[in-house]
Write a protein that holds these residues in place. Structure first.
Motif: not given
Lengths: 450, 334, 347
Positions: C323-324, C326-327, C330-331
């Motif tokens: 998930a990190l 992913f985060l 996208i950031t």
């Protein structure tokens, strides 16, 4: 003598080990650890096993398949467990973890690791990981792990595998020789719970919150219904009615709460039995009893759950997997592995296997692998006595719930009225009937999902 | 075995509605917050993740301290932090809100599992409360928030047990619904929130701080999702289960659309969905759908899709609803 | 060209940052992060674990390739998980039918399974596409709700009509015959599904960049209204795109029953469809990157169990790691745009 030659082999190999420069330190540490572990284990478990055990250097010859291989196990043997849920303070996985600790403390020199909350589809990865961590014995504790365990057993002929609650093992002929199966069976205990339920119910209506329609759960429901009907009919001359709600989940407190409440409110059930992994059903019963002015009873499941429903707790089914695991540990370390299919029932793994008179009964005290939780004192003494008597009889398999005797002398019929156990051609349920049971006794009024 | 007829009386109805309200409140709280976020133009698909993090923290804090209020506050705070990440990504960085929301959900699901894993949990609990006995740290459940009967009101047949023998969070949800409705439609700041969601450029030209309003609305959404999670755990199902939200955050998102972004309609919709959840097992016990209960378990999800389809049809016909600037990042023209 | 390198650098930076933050999480609970990453790397070295990893990577890659098609046309298909379940259903249906009727020669078994899994998964994906195109129903919510429905539907089959009659009533279908299984690449522990992944990636690349459909998908993805002016039917593109997208996820389902489990069972996918969303964004919707990225994520799934076995780090630690990534990825998009603006400004 065979043992002498084995001792000689041990010494020879040990010396060889000790001559290796790098081996010396490693083995020294390992032996020290083993001694320390053994001492701790000794005090923790207060076992009667000889204390000399842990310091020994074991040699293990594996003849399962392929070339013979010899391993020294001075470092202590390692068992790896795979759990389907988290290690908590109750439930299926908790019971296995307690069993693991029990076995570790009773067989000095063993170390164990576990992997918890492993999705059933992910078992093969977890097994490989445990093996790469050096596990000699892998114990997988959920039905869904069966195929993965059997595949791993075939892939790793030099390791040992035990699968819980399935039907594949070398003994059964559908897996390699290094795989065993084991299960702790509850249906006899559910029958005893039923006896207690039928003895206290006012409405004659039983509710059952059930996880999945597997043969295991179905035979538990049937045994419970037979027991409840036995005592209820003797008391009132009427039959009980049992209703079942399926959760399609082994652990789901939210759904269990809804299901238990519907059984009470819609069917007027005043005893709730369950096969689900939380004390929710017992808690719901407690809420009705103490807060809503409606007497509802329930049970313990896997471990003593009295603290979750002190006013609603009737009795229950409790398991100790420890003795089963201990025996597998010993088989591996003494190189006496034999593939087995263990079905631990009342009377198995107990110190004294013969039935005792009711007044000396060990019923409801921890013994063996399965035993009932303490029976609430509201159960009239004639029924507590019967529970004890049946418990003692079952130690010698004199009594069987799925028999005419378990059903007030009448044949056992399924919901369609078909006679399943007639007392003549089929005198009582055998292993095959119990393991593939897909019908409900006629006291159960809900259908089995098809 | 056909369906047997069972006498369904007044008492049954009261109990059924009571379960309905409880199941519905989880959705209601989360959907109220999301309504505000979406009214301001921010779509947050992270509701599920914020909820589960709220539930996880309420579990950890009640276990460690036994203090329900503290647990609720921490749960709301942690969920707000997740909402802040979403706000920064979608408002300040002006990136895709759908993707950011999904990332928040996945992160929340992972984090909640990590923090409540027995080994990790024990460490956290001991850090919060060093005197906590080891056996407590392994507990999977805590006592449920007590129900409070409201005098007189709780005596009304059916309505009484359904609405006025509930716990404090449920009473708070009644007040919140009315309050948030009133604020959104009857006050100046409420009008500002709506205009920011409809036409941020116009609102900006009128001197409304678009960024500030969007931030506040998104964070409020997070706080309420955290409250929903806290309620799910201490007020509804006080047993910790990984992933216990089970898609409720997404059902709440559907609910917001169903309610056409109005807090009062959110409440009606939440109780409708809550009723579906409460009905599942009641139908099974009554003997319906017992041969294949999986189809009953599909009910909430199927209902959501049907409702979405019906509503979309309605919305196209009447041309109502969607905040015009929903999920569109706003960049100030320099 | 400069921006291209910036883009790659930002992605790598995002992953490294995720590695670092996750290391902090491991460290915070008293685990040695270096040891933890050694365990993760070991998963790709140990032949047994590598085999497990690749087998898990295949459904992730196939679902990711499908998602790339949907995401490129700005269709938020969160339903890969459900489409995977439909693919498993279809593939198993073919095997059961073949076993019962003896009408399918073994040589035709696998091709039939592939076609059926693709079609059935694809048709399941047409429902949200149609609802979106016709009634503007939010596809995020419909695809997500359909995941739960698909999973429960497979539950129903395995507990009911498809239960193995000789399986003691347990919720499993009959084991697949050998010719319905995906073989290993000879001499390795690696599934030949990996080769299929590469072939599918080539096909997806071809469709997206060399066909009319690919062009239309791009236009629709950039702006639905522009597509309308260009005379492109949104309905047609959405339906075709989702047929491919969901069909590929369906193939992912096939690769689970035939490549990992060897029969159908309940809850057979532990969330590969959701992992695929992360992989799709990590690979910047590029089919070439999706293949290695998906296989590595398959390894991470295996690593999750290995971490627990070795260091008692929970499986969810790996979920947080994913998930990190992913985060941060996208950031990182923000940085890429920013650098784009800067380089444009210089010119």
């Amino acid at each position: 003598m065979a043992s002498t030659s084995k001792d000689a082999e041990r010494k020879l190999l040990t010396r060889r080990e000790f001559l290796g420069i790098s081996g010396t330190a490693a083995a020294g540490i390992a032996v020290a650890t083993a001694v320390a572990g053994g001492v701790i284990g000794y005090f923790a478990g207060q076992t009667s096993a000889p204390a000399a055990g842990p310091a020994k250097t074991f040699t293990k010859t594996i003849t399962a398949a392929g070339p013979t291989k010899t391993i020294t196990a001075a470092r202590g043997l390692k068992a790896g467990y795979i759990y389907v849920g988290p290690v908590g303070d109750y439930g299926w996985t908790h019971a296995h973890d307690e069993g693991r600790k029990w076995a570790d403390s009773h067989v000095p020199g063993w170390k164990s690791t576990y992997v918890e909350s492993v999705p059933e589809a992910e078992a093969s990865g977890a097994i490989e990981s445990l093996i790469s961590q050096g596990a000699e014995l892998v114990i997988t504790t959920s039905f869904g792990y069966m195929d993965a365990t059997a595949d791993a057993a075939a892939k790793h002929p030099d390791k040992y595998f035990v699968h819980i609650s399935g039907y594949k093992s070398g003994a059964a002929g559908n897996a390699t020789q290094n795989m065993s199966a084991a299960f702790a069976e509850f249906y006899q205990l559910y029958y005893l719970c039923g006896l207690a339920a039928g003895a206290v119910t006012k409405t004659g209506i039983m509710g059952y919150v059930a996880a999945y329609p597997t043969p295991e759960v179905i035979r538990h429901i049937n045994a419970f219904a037979l027991g409840a009907n036995y005592s209820y009919r003797k008391r009132t001359g009427k039959d009980i009615k049992a209703y079942v709600v399926w959760l399609f989940s082994w652990f789901n407190p939210g759904k269990t709460r809804q299901a238990a409440m519907s059984l009470v409110e819609e069917r007027n059930a005043d005893v709730l039995a369950f096969t689900e992994d939380s004390p929710t059903t017992l808690e719901v019963a407690e809420e009705y009893t103490t807060k809503k002015g409606r007497k509802v009873w329930s049970f313990s499941h896997y471990s003593d759950m009295r603290k979750y429903g002190p006013h609603a707790h009737l009795t229950g089914q409790i398991v100790n997997w420890g003795p089963i695991y201990r025996d597998f540990y010993r088989m591996v370390e003494t190189d006496s592995w034999e593939t087995v299919d263990i079905w631990g029932r009342i009377g198995d793994f107990v110190p004294y296997r013969w039935r005792k008179p009711e007044d000396k009964s060990t019923c409801c005290k921890p013994e063996g692998v399965v035993y009932p939780a303490p029976v609430n004192s509201v159960v009239p003494s004639e029924w507590t006595t019967l529970i004890k008597q049946r418990y003692e009889d079952m130690k010698e398999l004199i009594f069987e719930p799925f028999s005419l005797e378990g059903n007030l002398g009448e044949p056992i019929r399924d919901q369609d009225g078909k006679v399943r156990i007639d007392g003549k051609i089929v005198p009582r349920a055998d292993h095959d009937m119990l393991w593939s049971m897909n019908w409900f006794v006629d006291y159960v009024k809900s259908p089995i999902p098809k | 075995m056909g369906a047997e007829v069972v006498a369904v009386g007044v008492e049954w109805l009261g109990a059924f509605l009571s379960s309905t309200v409880q199941a519905g409140t989880v959705l209601l709280l989360a959907a109220l917050g999301e309504t505000y976020a979406e009214r301001s133009g921010i779509l947050n698909l992270g509701v599920e993740g914020m909820m589960i993090v709220g539930a996880a923290f309420s579990y950890l804090i009640t276990l460690a301290t036994g203090n329900d209020l503290l647990a609720i506050l921490v749960a709301m705070g942690m969920a707000t932090l997740l909402a802040l990440i979403h706000a920064v990504i979608s408002i300040s960085f002006r990136l895709n809100q759908i993707v950011s929301g999904l990332a928040i959900t996945l992160f929340g699901l992972g984090l909640s599992g990590y923090l409540t894993f027995p080994d990790v949990r024990v460490g956290i609990l001991r850090a919060i409360n060093p005197s906590l006995p080891m056996s407590m740290a392994y507990r999977q459940s805590t006592p449920k928030l007590p129900d409070i009967s409201i005098p007189l009101l709780s005596q009304i047949p059916v309505i009484g047990p359904a609405f006025f023998r509930q716990n404090a969070i449920i009473y708070a949800s009644y007040v919140l619904t009315v309050l948030l409705w009133w604020f959104l439609f009857k006050t100046r700041p409420g009008l500002n929130i709506r205009s920011v969601g409809e036409n941020p450029a116009m609102a900006d030209s009128l001197g409304i701080n678009v960024y500030l309003i969007r931030y506040v609305a998104t964070l409020l959404g997070g706080a309420l999702a955290g409250l929903a999670g806290a309620f799910l755990f201490i007020g509804y199902q006080p047993f910790w289960v990984e992933g216990m939200t089970a898609g409720r955050g997404f059902v709440a998102l559907a609910l917001v659309i169903f309610a056409a972004w109005s807090p009062l309609r959110v409440m009606a919709g939440a109780y409708l969905f809550g009723g579906v959840e409460a009905l599942q097992f009641r139908l099974q016990v009554l003997g319906y759908g017992t041969t294949a209960p999986q189809f009953l378990l599909m009910l909430p999800y199927v209902t959501t899709i049907i409702v979405l389809v019906a509503l979309s049809y309605e919305m196209i016909r009447k041309k109502i609803g969607v905040p015009a600037a929903l999920a569109i990042p706003y960049a100030r023209e320099e | 060209m400069v921006t291209r390198w910036v883009s790659v650098a930002v992605s790598i930076g995002a992953v490294l940052l995720a590695v670092f933050v996750t290391a902090m999480l491991f460290w915070a609970i008293g685990r040695d992060p270096i040891e933890a990453y050694a365990v993760i790397v070991h998963v790709f070295v140990d032949p047994g674990l590598l085999g497990e990893s690749m087998a898990r990577g295949v459904p992730i890659v196939l679902a990711t390739l499908g998602l790339i098609v949907a995401f490129r046309m700005n269709f938020w298909n969160i339903g890969a998980e459900g489409q995977i379940y439909l693919g498993m259903f279809a593939a198993t249906g073919v095997v059961l039918w073949g076993a019962a009727s003896h009408m399918l020669p073994p040589a035709l078994m696998m091709p039939t399974m592939v076609v059926t899994a693709f079609s059935v998964g694809g048709i399941w994906g047409l429902i949200p596409a149609f609802l979106r195109a016709k009634l503007q129903v939010n596809e995020v919510l419909t695809t997500l709700m359909m995941n739960y429905i698909a999973m429960l539907f497979v539950d129903y089959l395995v507990y009911g009509p498809w239960k193995d009659p000789h399986g003691h009533g347990f919720p499993l279908t009959i084991p697949f015959p050998d010719y319905a299984l995906i073989p290993l690449i000879p001499g390795t522990t690696i599934t030949s599904g990996v080769i299929a992944c590469v072939v599918v990636a080539i096909l997806v690349y071809y469709v997206l960049s060399r066909t009319k459909l690919g062009y239309e998908i791009r236009v629709v993805g950039e702006s639905a209204s522009a597509a309308r002016y260009a005379g492109i039917s949104y309905m047609q593109v959405a339906l075709l795109g989702m047929l491919i997208s969901a069909g590929l996820a369906g193939l992912g389902g096939l690769s689970i029953v035939s490549g990992i489990i060897g029969r159908l069972r309940p809850r057979a996918s532990p969330g590969y469809g959701y992992t695929a969303i992360i992989v799709a964004f990590l690979s910047e919707l590029n089919p070439w990157i999706a293949v290695p990225a998906g296989l590595i994520f398959g390894g991470l799934v295996t690593a999750g169990e290995a971490l627990q076995a070795a260091l008692r780090i929970p499986f969810s630690g790996i979920q947080v790691f994913q998930a990190l990534i992913f985060l941060f990825v996208i950031t990182g998009e923000f940085l890429k745009r920013y650098s784009l603006e800067v380089s444009w400004g210089r010119r």
